[in-house]
Structures are given as structure tokens and as C-alpha cells.
Write an enzyme that holds these catalytic residues in place. Structure first.
Site, PDB file in Angstrom:
ATOM      1  N   SER A   1     112.008 -31.884 -68.737  1.00  0.00           N
ATOM      2  CA  SER A   1     112.755 -31.470 -70.223  1.00  0.00           C
ATOM      3  C   SER A   1     111.548 -30.540 -70.906  1.00  0.00           C
ATOM      4  CB  SER A   1     112.925 -32.749 -70.872  1.00  0.00           C
ATOM      5  OG  SER A   1     111.810 -33.426 -71.397  1.00  0.00           O
TER       6      SER A   1
ATOM      7  N   THR B   1     112.412 -37.431 -70.974  1.00  0.00           N
ATOM      8  CA  THR B   1     112.222 -37.980 -72.285  1.00  0.00           C
ATOM      9  C   THR B   1     111.218 -37.400 -73.329  1.00  0.00           C
ATOM     10  OG1 THR B   1     110.407 -39.342 -71.582  1.00  0.00           O
ATOM     11  CG2 THR B   1     112.497 -40.516 -71.273  1.00  0.00           C
ATOM     12  N   ASP B   2     110.564 -36.215 -72.479  1.00  0.00           N
ATOM     13  CA  ASP B   2     109.662 -35.338 -73.564  1.00  0.00           C
ATOM     14  C   ASP B   2     110.065 -34.800 -74.682  1.00  0.00           C
ATOM     15  OD1 ASP B   2     107.522 -36.389 -71.909  1.00  0.00           O
ATOM     16  OD2 ASP B   2     107.284 -34.422 -71.013  1.00  0.00           O
TER      17      ASP B   2
ATOM     18  N   THR C   1     112.314 -37.390 -65.636  1.00  0.00           N
ATOM     19  CA  THR C   1     111.706 -38.226 -64.763  1.00  0.00           C
ATOM     20  C   THR C   1     112.577 -39.368 -64.280  1.00  0.00           C
ATOM     21  OG1 THR C   1     109.538 -38.409 -66.173  1.00  0.00           O
ATOM     22  CG2 THR C   1     110.193 -40.251 -64.886  1.00  0.00           C
TER      23      THR C   1
HETATM   24  N1  ASP Z   1     107.866 -34.894 -68.116  1.00  0.00           N
HETATM   25  C1  ASP Z   1     109.089 -35.592 -68.213  1.00  0.00           C
HETATM   26  C2  ASP Z   1     110.300 -34.883 -68.923  1.00  0.00           C
HETATM   27  O1  ASP Z   1     110.275 -34.973 -69.938  1.00  0.00           O
HETATM   28  C3  ASP Z   1     109.080 -36.908 -68.822  1.00  0.00           C
HETATM   29  C4  ASP Z   1     110.209 -38.012 -68.675  1.00  0.00           C
HETATM   30  O2  ASP Z   1     111.300 -37.825 -68.489  1.00  0.00           O
HETATM   31  O3  ASP Z   1     109.936 -39.122 -68.951  1.00  0.00           O
HETATM   32  O4  ASP Z   1     111.170 -34.404 -68.245  1.00  0.00           O
END
Ligand code: ASP
Length: 369
Positions: free
Chosen positions: A99, A132-133, A53
């Protein structure tokens, strides 16, 4: 202070256009051959971008409905005022993906890349930009697979770069501050998010949308960042980085980790999923209820599959507390200690990559790491 020049690896510069950026970066994502350029400016912080993200692009101002891994590392760094004043920066676009698409091939490529740069005396530290995932998984893997006392920081954001009040620029700024600070040396891989510093082992995503979504539950933060200052209060005593036995050298032949299945127990869950897991993996992690508990039919099935050739690790679907070996209901299984299933799976995969499958050896590893 003098303005410093940002250098971006020419071969990996992604175009600013979102579609083009993903397409270019994905071609080398998870590749096995790692070569890194010579760094010539002392104290350089190497920024390795993987997407997420923090590199997300969508409708101007909106927090949702964006595409993660769209914007190049070069553009992201350029959006952070004053970042070039902290340290000389060298940026490399490793991938540009969501991610949730990260694989063990990407982890291995990242570890090899960090280990290759770490040998360069002009490199002071690292920042990995990541979604973050699955950030906690990559953080814990790197914590065990990189061999350096130089700071390795992982960061991301909850809001895409195109949203109002995007949190990525501050997280990136603070990560560079931490990575450039000599006090950060030897602390293992750390997550920096919303002013706080976490150990890779304890950090977890705890919210689906909050800007403080990366936290460390009962273990708390190692410290804080304010402007250009870093304040440390705690340290992880578990083995990591420079004293880990799972380091992956830049010329290591390993391409991916052995597959480990994760099964989540719930009331009235059908245990036949365990047969499927056994047929498709080299080991199993089961997230039990409470202190690693299951129904009688689950226990019976687990007792039927566990062996010294097919290790089973018992973790919990509860985010707080520890599973002790004497409370494990499947006697040949291994307690995950306090590791959540997704991190227990990483330790088990690394152990399997070294040929460790025997219960006592695994019990020891789950206490040490
Ligand atoms: N779906 C995103 C990822 O993990 C979520 C994020 O980065 O907050 O790439």
C-alpha cells in the site's frame, strides 16, 4: 445454509504463485477505464483486493520479511472458513501491491469501480482489501469520492497470510459481515479491524506491528463485530459518500489528483524545504508541533509562499486534538481542524481538483469534511 459460489472476475484472477500474481495484477493497477460485470445474485458483497500484508507471503510461520501483495484474492477468500455463508461474494483483483505504492490513480480507479458496481441493485456492499500502511488515506479518499449509501468497508492485516495466527482471515470475515448488514448503510466508508469498526475519517494506523494497529484515537470505534453480528454505537456527523461534493463518477475524465506536498516540522528544521515543496506542488500541508506551531524562521518562510494560488494547510504532528483557525500562526493559511497531515493532503488535493484554492472556501471545506 446453502453453500454459495464465489465468482472471481476471469480477467483479473491472479495466479497463486506470488511473483506471477503481482505481475498480472499490476498491469491494470491505476488504469482509468472502469468496466464492471453485471451481478446477478441479490445481496452480493463485492470484494476489491489491492494487496498489502493481508495478501503477503513469506517464510512459513514468520511475521516479518514477507512480500506484501503476493497472494490472489481468490486464494485469500478460500482460506476463510464459512465466509461464503454470509453473502454471495464477487471478487475482483484491482491491484496486488504494497500500500506504500498506492497512488491517486489507484484511488480514482477504486472510487470509479465502487461507483459503477453500486448502481447494480444486486450489490449489497463492498469490502476493499488493502495494506495497513496507507489504509487510512484510501479510506478517507473513498469516503469523499464514492456516492452510495451501500456499506463500503476497508480491511487488511498486520501479519502475512503465511504467518502463525494470521489476522487477515478474521478481518476479512468480519468485513464481509459488516458489508452485508443493512444496518451499515449510509455510515460512510468504514475500517474493520480486530473486531472493531471505525469511521474512515478517524481511523489511523497506530502501531508498527500490533494486530490492533488500526484504531481511531480519541474518537474511538463506531461499533463492534462478534461472529455474524454487528453492534453500532456511534456515527460520524461529517459529510461523506452520498452527500460529498467530491464524488468521482465511473465516466469522469480525472486521471490523478493535483500534487500536494507535506512538510513535517521539527526543532531546528531547515525551512528551505518549503521552497522545494512550493516548486513541486500545487499546495502544501505542514505538520506543526503542538497546536500547529513552528519556529519564527518557518513562519516567515510559510508567510512568503502562501497565497490564494498556493494554499497552505496547517495540521499537527500530534495525533489528538484540534487546530482552530484563530490559532493559525500563518494568517493566510487554513486550519486542518483535527485531520492529520496525510488526510488533510487528500482533502486539499480533492479541493484543488475542483479549482478551490481560496482561503475562506478551504476553511469551510475543512470544517465540513
Ligand atoms: N507494507 C504493508 C502495506 O501497507 C503493511 C500492511 O499491509 O500491514 O501494504
Amino acid at each position: 445454509m446453502k453453500k454459495r459460489k464465489l465468482r472471481v472476475l476471469a480477467s483479473s484472477i491472479a495466479a497463486v504463485s506470488s511473483i506471477a500474481a503481482s505481475a498480472i495484477a499490476l498491469t491494470s493497477c491505476g488504469g482509468n477505464n472502469v468496466t464492471v460485470p453485471d451481478i446477478t445474485e441479490k445481496g452480493t458483497v463485492v470484494i476489491l483486493a489491492t494487496g498489502g500484508t493481508i495478501a503477503g507471503s513469506g517464510e512459513a510461520g514468520k511475521e516479518t520479511g514477507y512480500k506484501p501483495g503476493s497472494i490472489s484474492v481468490e486464494s485469500l477468500i478460500a482460506s476463510v472458513p464459512g465466509i461464503e455463508e454470509i453473502a454471495p461474494l464477487h471478487a475482483q483483483q484491482v491491484c496486488n501491491i504494497n500500500s506504500d505504492d498506492v497512488t491517486s490513480k489507484v484511488w480514482i480507479q477504486l472510487a470509479k469501480t465502487i461507483n459503477a458496481y453500486a448502481e447494480d441493485p444486486d450489490v449489497a456492499g463492498f469490502v476493499v482489501m488493502h495494506g495497513t500502511d496507507t489504509m487510512e488515506e484510501t479510506a478517507y479518499f473513498l469516503n469523499l469520492a464514492v456516492k452510495t449509501k451501500k456499506p463500503v468497508v476497508i480491511t487488511g492485516s498486520m501479519r502475512p497470510a503465511t504467518s502463525i495466527s494470521a489476522d487477515g482471515p478474521m478481518n476479512l470475515y468480519q468485513s464481509v459481515v459488516v458489508a452485508a448488514n443493512p444496518e451499515s448503510e449510509g455510515k460512510g466508508v468504514m475500517g474493520v479491524f480486530s473486531d472493531s469498526i471505525y469511521s474512515a475519517r478517524s481511523m489511523q494506523k497506530v502501531s508498527t506491528f500490533d494486530v490492533t494497529a488500526i484504531a481511531a484515537g480519541p474518537m474511538g470505534a463506531l461499533g463492534f463485530v462478534r461472529n455474524k453480528e454487528v453492534f453500532y454505537y456511534e456515527e460520524s456527523i461529517k459529510k461523506h459518500t452520498y452527500n460529498s461534493e467530491f464524488v468521482i463518477a465511473p465516466d469522469d475524465k480525472i486521471k490523478q489528483l493535483p500534487d500536494v506536498a507535506i512538510v513535517y516540522f521539527a526543532a531546528d528544521a531547515d525551512p528551505s524545504i518549503i521552497d522545494w515543496a512550493k516548486a513541486h506542488s500545487k499546495g502544501l500541508v505542514v505538520a506543526g508541533a503542538g497546536a500547529g506551531e513552528f519556529s519564527e524562521k518557518f513562519i516567515k518562510k510559510l508567510n512568503g509562499v502562501v497565497s490564494d494560488n498556493y494554499p497552505v494547510v496547517i495540521s499537527s504532528r500530534i495525533d489528538s486534538g484540534v487546530i482552530t483557525q484563530d490559532s493559525v500562526l500563518v494568517k493566510k493559511a487554513v486550519a486542518a481542524n483535527d485531520l492529520p497531515a496525510q488526510k488533510a493532503a487528500i482533502l486539499l488535493r480533492l479541493a484543488l481538483s475542483k479549482g478551490y484554492t481560496e482561503q475562506n472556501k478551504l476553511i469551510e471545506l475543512f470544517k465540513q469534511y
